[in-house]
Design a protein around this motif. Sequence first.
Motif, short mmCIF file in Angstrom:
data_model
loop_
_atom_site.label_atom_id
_atom_site.label_comp_id
_atom_site.label_asym_id
_atom_site.label_seq_id
_atom_site.Cartn_x
_atom_site.Cartn_y
_atom_site.Cartn_z
N CYS A 38 1.18 0.08 -5.33
CA CYS A 38 0.35 -1.08 -5.01
C CYS A 38 -0.45 -0.77 -3.75
O CYS A 38 -0.23 0.24 -3.10
CB CYS A 38 1.19 -2.34 -4.84
SG CYS A 38 2.36 -2.26 -3.47
N THR A 39 -1.38 -1.66 -3.43
CA THR A 39 -2.13 -1.53 -2.19
C THR A 39 -2.46 -2.91 -1.66
O THR A 39 -2.56 -3.87 -2.42
CB THR A 39 -3.42 -0.70 -2.38
OG1 THR A 39 -4.03 -0.51 -1.10
CG2 THR A 39 -4.42 -1.38 -3.30
N ASP A 40 -2.63 -2.98 -0.35
CA ASP A 40 -3.10 -4.21 0.28
C ASP A 40 -4.53 -4.04 0.76
O ASP A 40 -5.06 -4.88 1.47
CB ASP A 40 -2.17 -4.64 1.42
CG ASP A 40 -2.16 -3.65 2.57
OD1 ASP A 40 -2.91 -2.64 2.55
OD2 ASP A 40 -1.38 -3.87 3.52
N GLY A 41 -5.15 -2.94 0.40
CA GLY A 41 -6.51 -2.65 0.82
C GLY A 41 -6.57 -1.69 2.00
O GLY A 41 -7.60 -1.09 2.25
N ASN A 42 -5.46 -1.56 2.71
CA ASN A 42 -5.38 -0.64 3.85
C ASN A 42 -4.28 0.41 3.68
O ASN A 42 -4.40 1.51 4.20
CB ASN A 42 -5.11 -1.41 5.15
CG ASN A 42 -6.26 -2.31 5.51
OD1 ASN A 42 -7.41 -1.91 5.47
ND2 ASN A 42 -5.94 -3.54 5.84
#
Length: 110
Positions: A38-42
């Motif tokens: 997954c990613t949180d954008g950073n």
Amino acid sequence: MHRRPMTTEVFERAIVTGAKMLGGKMDVVVQFEGNEACTDGNVIFLPAIYGHELYLTDKEISFSRGYYHHECAHIMFTPRSTHEKIRDIRIDKDELYATLLNIVEDCRIE
């Protein structure tokens, strides 16, 4: 096709470099932990690969590449506001709604 065996240490370094380049964000952080991607954008979280002296099979390399390509696409194409909205919904404990939003975004990315 014959290729040189690749250790997990070498592969992880390559993934980190590739994620920064492919995602177009040199300050992105890649962490190998847990069993989900997954990613949180950073930060891109990729499933842990245990043992730096282990050699990876072609199948393990393929799966890991698929995960990191998908998460890099989120870095490139998912608006920051979408990452934040999904995070806020999870904080509000509406996991089903957050999961559904993420599924829709995953389909768009793919």
